[in-house]
Every structure is written in C-alpha cells, then in structure tokens.
Scaffold this motif. Structure first.
Motif, PDB file in Angstrom:
ATOM      1  N   VAL A  69      -2.843 -11.741  -0.254  1.00 52.71           N
ATOM      2  CA  VAL A  69      -2.130 -12.927  -0.743  1.00 52.71           C
ATOM      3  C   VAL A  69      -0.997 -13.321   0.202  1.00 52.71           C
ATOM      4  N   ALA A  70      -0.230 -12.346   0.634  1.00 48.75           N
ATOM      5  CA  ALA A  70       0.945 -12.614   1.461  1.00 48.75           C
ATOM      6  C   ALA A  70       0.542 -12.885   2.915  1.00 48.75           C
ATOM      7  N   SER A  71       1.552 -13.138   3.738  1.00 47.84           N
ATOM      8  CA  SER A  71       1.318 -13.342   5.169  1.00 47.84           C
ATOM      9  C   SER A  71       1.280 -12.016   5.917  1.00 47.84           C
ATOM     10  N   ARG A  72       1.631 -10.942   5.217  1.00 46.22           N
ATOM     11  CA  ARG A  72       1.703  -9.630   5.858  1.00 46.22           C
ATOM     12  C   ARG A  72       1.399  -8.541   4.815  1.00 46.22           C
ATOM     13  N   ARG A  73       1.180  -7.327   5.290  1.00 41.47           N
ATOM     14  CA  ARG A  73       0.976  -6.180   4.413  1.00 41.47           C
ATOM     15  C   ARG A  73       2.038  -5.130   4.724  1.00 41.47           C
ATOM     16  N   ILE A  74       2.377  -4.322   3.734  1.00 39.79           N
ATOM     17  CA  ILE A  74       3.340  -3.235   3.903  1.00 39.79           C
ATOM     18  C   ILE A  74       2.695  -1.938   3.441  1.00 39.79           C
ATOM     19  N   ALA A  75       2.742  -0.929   4.289  1.00 43.12           N
ATOM     20  CA  ALA A  75       2.275   0.412   3.935  1.00 43.12           C
ATOM     21  C   ALA A  75       3.494   1.306   3.751  1.00 43.12           C
ATOM     22  N   VAL A  76       3.521   2.052   2.662  1.00 48.11           N
ATOM     23  CA  VAL A  76       4.699   2.831   2.282  1.00 48.11           C
ATOM     24  C   VAL A  76       4.407   4.325   2.376  1.00 48.11           C
ATOM     25  N   VAL A  77       5.313   5.039   3.027  1.00 52.32           N
ATOM     26  CA  VAL A  77       5.206   6.490   3.144  1.00 52.32           C
ATOM     27  C   VAL A  77       6.340   7.115   2.336  1.00 52.32           C
ATOM     28  N   PRO A  78       6.083   7.575   1.100  1.00 53.67           N
ATOM     29  CA  PRO A  78       7.138   8.206   0.303  1.00 53.67           C
ATOM     30  C   PRO A  78       7.447   9.611   0.798  1.00 53.67           C
ATOM     31  N   ILE A  94       0.852  -1.186   0.000  1.00 52.75           N
ATOM     32  CA  ILE A  94       0.000   0.000   0.000  1.00 52.75           C
ATOM     33  C   ILE A  94       0.888   1.238   0.000  1.00 52.75           C
ATOM     34  N   VAL A  95       0.751   2.078  -0.994  1.00 49.47           N
ATOM     35  CA  VAL A  95       1.548   3.298  -1.084  1.00 49.47           C
ATOM     36  C   VAL A  95       0.650   4.490  -0.772  1.00 49.47           C
ATOM     37  N   ALA A  96       1.047   5.290   0.213  1.00 50.07           N
ATOM     38  CA  ALA A  96       0.190   6.380   0.683  1.00 50.07           C
ATOM     39  C   ALA A  96      -0.048   7.436  -0.381  1.00 50.07           C
ATOM     40  N   PHE A 103       6.904   1.133   5.793  1.00 47.81           N
ATOM     41  CA  PHE A 103       8.176   1.540   5.193  1.00 47.81           C
ATOM     42  C   PHE A 103       8.139   3.063   5.012  1.00 47.81           C
ATOM     43  N   PHE A 104       9.134   3.742   5.537  1.00 47.54           N
ATOM     44  CA  PHE A 104       9.278   5.174   5.322  1.00 47.54           C
ATOM     45  C   PHE A 104      10.451   5.393   4.363  1.00 47.54           C
ATOM     46  N   LEU A 105      10.223   6.097   3.266  1.00 51.05           N
ATOM     47  CA  LEU A 105      11.267   6.396   2.296  1.00 51.05           C
ATOM     48  C   LEU A 105      11.714   7.832   2.489  1.00 51.05           C
ATOM     49  N   LEU A 106      13.025   8.035   2.699  1.00 53.12           N
ATOM     50  CA  LEU A 106      13.537   9.368   2.981  1.00 53.12           C
ATOM     51  C   LEU A 106      14.742   9.676   2.109  1.00 53.12           C
ATOM     52  N   ARG A 107      14.832  10.917   1.657  1.00 50.83           N
ATOM     53  CA  ARG A 107      16.040  11.376   0.968  1.00 50.83           C
ATOM     54  C   ARG A 107      17.087  11.803   1.998  1.00 50.83           C
ATOM     55  N   GLU A 108      16.635  12.422   3.078  1.00 47.77           N
ATOM     56  CA  GLU A 108      17.523  12.870   4.149  1.00 47.77           C
ATOM     57  C   GLU A 108      17.097  12.207   5.446  1.00 47.77           C
ATOM     58  N   ALA A 145       5.157  13.709  -0.699  1.00 50.97           N
ATOM     59  CA  ALA A 145       4.800  13.361   0.670  1.00 50.97           C
ATOM     60  C   ALA A 145       3.279  13.299   0.825  1.00 50.97           C
ATOM     61  N   PRO A 146       2.774  12.330   1.576  1.00 48.83           N
ATOM     62  CA  PRO A 146       1.320  12.192   1.719  1.00 48.83           C
ATOM     63  C   PRO A 146       0.715  13.250   2.636  1.00 48.83           C
ATOM     64  N   SER A 147      -0.540  13.559   2.368  1.00 50.41           N
ATOM     65  CA  SER A 147      -1.291  14.471   3.224  1.00 50.41           C
ATOM     66  C   SER A 147      -1.810  13.718   4.445  1.00 50.41           C
ATOM     67  N   VAL A 148      -2.425  14.441   5.361  1.00 49.61           N
ATOM     68  CA  VAL A 148      -3.012  13.797   6.544  1.00 49.61           C
ATOM     69  C   VAL A 148      -4.079  12.784   6.114  1.00 49.61           C
ATOM     70  N   ASP A 149      -4.943  13.161   5.192  1.00 53.57           N
ATOM     71  CA  ASP A 149      -6.006  12.259   4.744  1.00 53.57           C
ATOM     72  C   ASP A 149      -5.429  11.012   4.084  1.00 53.57           C
ATOM     73  N   GLN A 150      -4.374  11.179   3.284  1.00 53.04           N
ATOM     74  CA  GLN A 150      -3.755  10.016   2.648  1.00 53.04           C
ATOM     75  C   GLN A 150      -3.113   9.102   3.684  1.00 53.04           C
ATOM     76  N   CYS A 151      -2.509   9.682   4.695  1.00 53.82           N
ATOM     77  CA  CYS A 151      -1.921   8.871   5.770  1.00 53.82           C
ATOM     78  C   CYS A 151      -2.994   8.075   6.501  1.00 53.82           C
ATOM     79  N   ARG A 152      -4.125   8.697   6.744  1.00 51.69           N
ATOM     80  CA  ARG A 152      -5.206   8.006   7.445  1.00 51.69           C
ATOM     81  C   ARG A 152      -5.792   6.886   6.607  1.00 51.69           C
TER      82      ARG A 152
END
Length: 254
Positions: free
Chosen positions: A102-111, A76-78, A138-143, A83-90
């Motif tokens: 399908v998998a045994s787990r889910r991953i939510a991604v915050v670009p 799941i990509v926010a 997963f949080f993706l960061l440049r810095e 960067a996601p907004s508050v509504d997208q994060c929620r």
C-alpha cells in the motif's frame, strides 16, 4: 491518561528524526535505542510517519488508512518474541525485497537487536548495506550494543529514560480510578506500560518506595507475559491504591 506523543514533544532524538523526514531524508537503516517498555509504542509512532505518503502520519492517505490492530501490510516484524533467529532474519529480508503493498516503501523490524546471535546479525549485513530502493530496516535495542559492521550501516537514535519517562500524577479517589481502569483496558499496551513507568517515578518522588517497587515488578512481568491491558490495569490499581500485598499472586502468574 498520558500517551507517547506527549512524552516525545521534548525529545531531541524524535525531533532529529522528524527534521530528517521533513527534508525527505530516509536512511536505509534506523536503530532505536530505548527502554524495552517503549519499543512497541515508539515503533508504531515512527512507522506511522515513515509509511505515510507525506511522511507526516496524516491519517488519511491510503497507507495511513491501512493500519489495523494487526499492524500494517508494509511493516514486517522479524520475530514476535525476542531476538530473531537466522532463519527469521532471512525470511524478513526476503519479504523486504517484495514490492510495497500500500505504501511507497516497506519497513522490516528487528526486535531485541542487541540480543541477536552473531550469526543472526551477520545474516543482516548484506540487506542492511544494500536494501531495496523502497525498503528500510528498523533495529530496536534496549542497550546501545551492535556488532561494528552493523553499527556502521545504521543511523542511531537514542531515547533515554530521562528524556521520555516523566512522573505521572496518580488517580485520586474512586471516580478517577474507575475512569483510569476503563481507559487502561483500551489503551495501547506500550502506552500503558509507559504510563505505569511514570506512575512508578511519581511514587518514588512521594517516598512510596515499596509501592513503586510493586509497580516496577508488574511492568517487568507484563513485558514478559501475555497479560491483557485490563488485567495489567487491575493489578496496578491493587498495587497503588489498595497497596495490596500480593507478591504471592505475582509468583503464581509468573
């Protein structure tokens, strides 16, 4: 043509993650700090391991076979842009609470997590601290920049340019360039930008600073537009092989 796998072989951060997965240790939240041009490829490589039934990216389990050009049903990509907004994060947090498809787990991604607003970051505190049993973030960061309350809840892996961006030999002659252009049209976008980063480094080593600057400008533009990989490859050819002075074309596209 290089891909990210060859660059990750000597990465201490990647080795640290693989070691943790081999021991079955999956932290609830992971922060990946890396140049933005590597985010897409790093996310795909990491998610392939984490979503695999055996945590190895086997390529044959039901979860591995569920990957498509559109991603994975349990990834799941926010936000698709920035960067996601508050509504997208929620919305992302609500999806993470659902059972895996399908998998045994889910991953939510915050670009672009280092560029989130304070309100957006604060909206993720609870889900980061108390994710569902089968959910990870997963949080993706440049810095390497997060609010302290989030930082204390995540495991951070840092991928520096020096670790990942090695010089790449340039195609030589018409035949090699034709082959490279054919591959560039089919390669993953993140891997192509990684290839260009390596080419830029090679150009600097060879003293072709003006050409390296043109390639850097192309990478910058590709990260912020929807240019196809075929178009990016064509512009790289014009920059490197033809040394075509097309700054005005850049301006028109931009």
């Amino acid at each position: 043509m290089s891909d990210l796998s060859s660059f990750l072989e000597g990465s201490s951060a990647w080795g640290e993650m693989e070691s943790a997965l081999n021991r079955g240790m999956l932290p609830s939240a992971l922060a990946i700090v890396a140049p933005q041009s590597l985010h897409t490829s790093l996310l795909r490589k990491a998610a392939e391991l984490w979503l695999c039934d055996d945590l190895i990216g086997c390529g044959s389990c039901p979860s591995c076979l569920a990957w498509s050009e559109d991603g994975h049903p349990d990834l799941i990509v926010a936000s698709e842009e920035g960067a996601p907004s508050v509504d997208q994060c929620r919305r992302m947090s609500e999806e993470l609470l659902l059972r895996p498809v399908v998998a045994s787990r889910r991953i939510a991604v915050v670009p672009d997590a280092d560029r989130m607003s304070l309100n957006s970051a604060n909206s993720l505190l609870k889900i980061t601290e108390e994710p569902p049993e089968s959910g990870h973030l997963f949080f993706l960061l440049r810095e390497d920049r997060m609010i302290p309350t989030l930082r204390s809840r995540v495991w951070t892996l840092r991928f520096s340019s020096e670790d990942l961006l090695k010089s790449v030999s340039l195609p030589s002659g018409k035949g090699q360039w034709i082959a490279w252009l054919g591959k560039s049209a089919r390669i993953d976008r993140g891997d192509l930008l990684l290839e260009l980063e390596g080419m830029s480094r090679k150009l600097v080593e060879d003293g072709r600073l003006k050409t390296a600057s043109a390639v850097d400008q192309l990478i910058f533009m590709a990260e912020r537009t929807h240019l196809s990989t075929a178009m990016i490859g064509d512009l790289a050819f014009l920059s490197i092989e033809e040394e075509y002075p097309f700054e005005r074309i850049f301006d028109d596209i931009w």
